[in-house]
Design an enzyme around this catalytic site. Structure first.
Site, PDB file in Angstrom:
ATOM      1  N   ASP A 200       5.714  -9.199 -14.441  1.00 49.88           N
ATOM      2  CA  ASP A 200       7.183  -9.148 -14.470  1.00 49.88           C
ATOM      3  C   ASP A 200       7.813 -10.185 -13.541  1.00 49.88           C
ATOM      4  OD1 ASP A 200       5.914  -7.430 -12.608  1.00 49.88           O
ATOM      5  OD2 ASP A 200       7.795  -6.380 -12.204  1.00 49.88           O
TER       6      ASP A 200
ATOM      7  N   GLU B 116       2.254 -10.008 -10.351  1.00 49.33           N
ATOM      8  CA  GLU B 116       2.395  -9.140 -11.530  1.00 49.33           C
ATOM      9  C   GLU B 116       3.282  -9.829 -12.573  1.00 49.33           C
ATOM     10  OE1 GLU B 116       3.268  -5.041 -10.605  1.00 49.33           O
ATOM     11  OE2 GLU B 116       2.557  -4.380 -12.576  1.00 49.33           O
TER      12      GLU B 116
ATOM     13  N   HIS C 289       3.013  -3.396  -3.802  1.00 49.13           N
ATOM     14  CA  HIS C 289       2.032  -2.407  -4.178  1.00 49.13           C
ATOM     15  C   HIS C 289       0.752  -2.981  -4.773  1.00 49.13           C
ATOM     16  CE1 HIS C 289       3.036  -2.431  -8.687  1.00 49.13           C
ATOM     17  NE2 HIS C 289       3.708  -3.410  -8.150  1.00 49.13           N
TER      18      HIS C 289
ATOM     19  N   HIS D  56       5.608  -0.938 -16.740  1.00 44.55           N
ATOM     20  CA  HIS D  56       4.161  -0.712 -16.534  1.00 44.55           C
ATOM     21  C   HIS D  56       3.571  -0.146 -17.818  1.00 44.55           C
ATOM     22  CE1 HIS D  56       4.345  -0.551 -11.825  1.00 44.55           C
ATOM     23  NE2 HIS D  56       4.138  -1.770 -12.272  1.00 44.55           N
TER      24      HIS D  56
ATOM     25  N   HIS E 254      13.668  -6.542  -8.103  1.00 45.62           N
ATOM     26  CA  HIS E 254      14.284  -5.727  -9.165  1.00 45.62           C
ATOM     27  C   HIS E 254      15.576  -5.113  -8.624  1.00 45.62           C
ATOM     28  CE1 HIS E 254      10.681  -5.755 -11.673  1.00 45.62           C
ATOM     29  NE2 HIS E 254       9.964  -5.352 -10.653  1.00 45.62           N
TER      30      HIS E 254
ATOM     31  N   HIS F 131       4.461 -12.344  -5.649  1.00 49.60           N
ATOM     32  CA  HIS F 131       3.663 -11.282  -6.288  1.00 49.60           C
ATOM     33  C   HIS F 131       3.266 -11.769  -7.673  1.00 49.60           C
ATOM     34  CE1 HIS F 131       2.382  -7.411  -7.652  1.00 49.60           C
ATOM     35  NE2 HIS F 131       3.535  -6.931  -8.058  1.00 49.60           N
TER      36      HIS F 131
ATOM     37  N   TYR G 215      11.876   4.997  -7.928  1.00 53.84           N
ATOM     38  CA  TYR G 215      11.011   3.819  -7.799  1.00 53.84           C
ATOM     39  C   TYR G 215      10.007   4.035  -6.666  1.00 53.84           C
ATOM     40  CZ  TYR G 215      10.240  -1.313  -7.452  1.00 53.84           C
ATOM     41  OH  TYR G 215       9.720  -2.583  -7.423  1.00 53.84           O
TER      42      TYR G 215
ATOM     43  N   ASP H 117       8.869  -6.426  -4.758  1.00 56.48           N
ATOM     44  CA  ASP H 117       9.070  -5.068  -5.292  1.00 56.48           C
ATOM     45  C   ASP H 117       9.652  -4.100  -4.260  1.00 56.48           C
ATOM     46  OD1 ASP H 117       8.204  -5.404  -7.946  1.00 56.48           O
ATOM     47  OD2 ASP H 117       6.108  -5.161  -7.394  1.00 56.48           O
TER      48      ASP H 117
END
Ligand code: FEO
Length: 395
Positions: A83, A81, A145, A23, A225, A79, A192, A164
């Protein structure tokens, strides 16, 4: 190198042993991480998620060794994001018409990131996709999230691809929860949760209840992850249930910063006072300027109460605590008690301002803060000791 998860599912992600910050620079990573992508080969072939953008070329090149890209029937983007979606531009250059199944919010995010009008197929909770022996069921998990987040459940082989949720920034060449050091694994899992998911705890609990109410078997949980939960996979779900309900352990954490050691000596005297009346609570002291801020936030997450100290500087308090308390406010910890302390030379605002900051961050202030002039003498240290005793009596 791909990892065969079962007869139909292959892990095709990237293990990133070099990662130190996530992040941007907001999240420290001590033990590496992974970006997990999964290839399902049933009558239809499905790719679930991709990897972080710097590894896009490597990802596509490795994927080509596993499968002819043209054989991929569907992509699922749980998701948006970067990553997890970061290799999509590289991949979509090769297979531009392949449908991407994702939530409405993910379409907005993916368009916002990549400015491409790919072949999006919007899905919502309750929608499913038959792929042969198995069926993919989509479960939106808004704000776990990001607004776009969703889970995909593979009915048949009974695998939950949770993105996530239930993940950890933890690299392992062995990929499974039963093959790694359990204390390392859970230390990374709680960090996390505390640093990423805690603000959304109410939604975490609701989503867990919803998934459990579906009453479907879960043989594995494959997050995006870290390791895959295959041995007693619901153990991490039970753990999330605990973490999502104003979690605390029997721990008091004293966090301070100091210029000439006066506030450090106050912290140690307060700790002595606590120990004199309470010999069992786990008591920890940290200098905020010398401690990783995400580790410290994890310690706050575990605490039932915290004491925060700083000398006054420029009519305020030291900057390490400003950053920490601002992050704590964002993480919205619940039902934790607090008080402030610190030294001063003349104006002496730090304790009052720290108290205000703690209150703004949602901590319950149980005691007026204590401040001592210049470098504390024996009498001042005795007052700190008594302050520690009083603090315990308010818990
Ligand atoms: Fe691992 Fe929210 O991305």
């Amino acid at each position: 190198m791909p990892v065969k998860i079962n007869d139909r599912v292959t892990w095709v992600g990237k293990i990133d042993w070099e990662l130190k910050k996530f992040h941007g620079n907001e999240y420290s990573v001590h033990k590496g991480s992974s970006y997990n992508a999964y290839l399902i080969r049933d009558e239809k072939t499905v790719l679930i998620d991709t990897v972080w953008q710097p590894y896009a070329k490597e990802f596509v090149s490795n994927l080509k060794k596993v499968i002819d890209l043209k054989e991929i029937d569907y992509i699922v983007a749980n998701h948006a994001e970067i990553d997890h979606s970061g290799a999509l531009p590289e991949l979509m250059r090769e297979i531009p018409d392949t449908p991407i199944y994702c939530s409405t919010n993910a379409i907005k995010s993916l368009r916002g990131h990549y400015h491409q009008d790919w072949n999006f197929v919007e899905v919502k909770t309750g929608d499913s996709l038959d792929i042969g022996q198995n069926k993919l069921m989509f479960i939106e998990a808004r704000m776990l999230h990001w607004p776009d987040t969703m889970f995909t459940y593979m009915a048949g082989d009974n695998i939950l691809f949770s993105n996530d949720a239930f993940g950890q920034h933890y690299a392992s060449e062995y990929m499974y929860n039963d093959l790694v050091d359990q204390s390392e694994l859970f230390a990374e899992a709680i960090k996390y949760y505390a640093n990423i998911l805690n603000p959304f705890s109410v939604l975490v609990k609701k989503k867990i209840d919803e998934v459990l109410a579906m009453n479907v078997p879960i043989s594995m949980i494959c997050p995006s992850h870290g390791i895959i939960w295959r041995q007693d996979p619901l153990q991490i779900v039970r753990q999330y249930e605990k973490w999502s309900q104003a979690y605390q352990e029997d721990q008091i954490t004293i966090i301070y910063d100091t210029m000439w050691n006066g506030t450090r000596r106050m912290a140690e005297a307060i700790a002595n006072g606590i120990k004199e009346v309470d010999g069992k609570t786990n008591l920890k002291l940290y200098n905020a300027a010398k401690t990783d801020k995400n580790d410290l936030l994890t310690e706050i997450f575990k605490s039932k109460a915290i004491l925060v100290g700083s000398p006054t500087i420029n009519r305020s308090f030291l900057s390490s605590l400003a950053a920490l308390l601002d992050m704590a406010k964002g993480l919205a910890f619940k039902q934790k008690k607090a008080a402030a302390f610190g030294t001063y030379g003349w104006s002496g605002e730090s304790v009052k301002l720290l108290t205000q900051q703690l209150e703004d961050a949602g901590f319950e202030i149980v005691l007026d803060g204590i401040r001592e002039l210049w470098n504390p003498d024996d009498a001042a240290l005795d007052r700190c000791r008594e302050f520690g005793q009083q603090f315990v009596s308010h818990l």
